[in-house]
Write an enzyme that holds these catalytic residues in place. Sequence first.
Site, short mmCIF file in Angstrom:
data_model
loop_
_atom_site.label_atom_id
_atom_site.label_comp_id
_atom_site.label_asym_id
_atom_site.label_seq_id
_atom_site.Cartn_x
_atom_site.Cartn_y
_atom_site.Cartn_z
N GLU A 1 0.84 -1.37 -0.14
CA GLU A 1 -0.06 0.06 0.09
C GLU A 1 0.96 1.32 -0.04
O GLU A 1 0.67 2.22 -0.68
CB GLU A 1 -0.98 0.04 1.22
CG GLU A 1 -1.98 -1.02 1.01
CD GLU A 1 -2.91 -0.75 -0.12
OE1 GLU A 1 -3.01 0.43 -0.75
OE2 GLU A 1 -3.54 -1.78 -0.69
N CYS B 1 -19.42 -5.73 -16.64
CA CYS B 1 -19.30 -5.28 -15.19
C CYS B 1 -20.39 -5.84 -14.34
O CYS B 1 -21.58 -5.96 -14.64
CB CYS B 1 -19.66 -3.74 -15.12
SG CYS B 1 -19.62 -2.92 -13.52
#
Length: 358
Positions: free
Chosen positions: A50, A213
């Site tokens: 991260e 999607c």
Amino acid sequence: MREIAPDPEELNGALLAWYDVHARAMPWRVPPEDRKAGVLPDPYRVWMSEVMLQQTTVATVKDYFHRFTARWPTVGDLAAAEDADVMGEWAGLGYYARARNLLKCARAVVAEHGGQFPADHAALLKLPGIGPYTAAAISSIAFDLPYAVLDGNVERVMSRLHDIHTPLPEAKPALMAEAEALTPVSRPGDYAQAVMDLGATICSPKSPACGICPWRDPCLARLRGTAGELPRKAPKKAKPVRHGIVYLGRRQDGAWLLETRPDRGLLGGMLGWPGSEWIDTDIALPDAPPPASADWTQLSGEVRHTFTHFHLILQVWTAEVAPDTTPNRGSFRPPADFRPSDLPTVMRKAFDLAQASA
């Protein structure tokens, strides 16, 4: 077409089912099938990824992540590392304050938490270099706590799903509220990674693949034909151009004259060439005497580099320095102890220019 308010449980179910099949393979990630089998993520690797991914692409980060975790497999190993070694491995990844905070955080985890990242959101926020986004990512991905993540990918997904036209950054609170409303109590870590994957692979900035999607039907922007306009962003201000000088001196034995930059400021703690301050005009460059007595020559080319808030243009001066020279700043580093890859990108550009001009 009739618009129906999306149901959070249905949205989460559809997204997690999609993620179970299409999750991206990442060196720091536990795949969903392994996670269901009880394999736990390593908080150290989640944290490392991260931090590296802030303002940087996945493709760029992967090699750095492999090198860091191979050299320093645990947070204790990293905490015990030499600052210069860590800064050298970070060179080229940019945003160098992250590397300084990486060391500070590792040492705080060892000193204050016995070498284990705390499974507590408030405690994570107290660690150096961990802000709201990173704390939420570690909490959800590493510890399966229901904290919403909001990176650029998630901002785009939320703005389109709810057809939010308020421009960024003003829209961030509204987008965070929507992200929090959708974050489930069950599998929050997988959900966090799934919604980021959705933005990275399907709900892309240009030409989103709406037809495949998992949130196609409830997406308000698709229904209203506004997906291509979102998220809106406030106009960016033009970046100023700054100017400066760097000096690349080399002794006859091949040693380079280098210095470690001050801890604070851009490129803090990184290896670099002595030079001037960077100022906003090229009418009169700042007074920056050469770092050693020598016959300095200005190269015909120049270095151009862009930082977050400004463009930089550097004059490059080179010289062969006498063996008995004592520099007034910096120190000579023998060839065996110098890797050009240890330089931050802008300093590497100066080195490359000097090599090409030799």
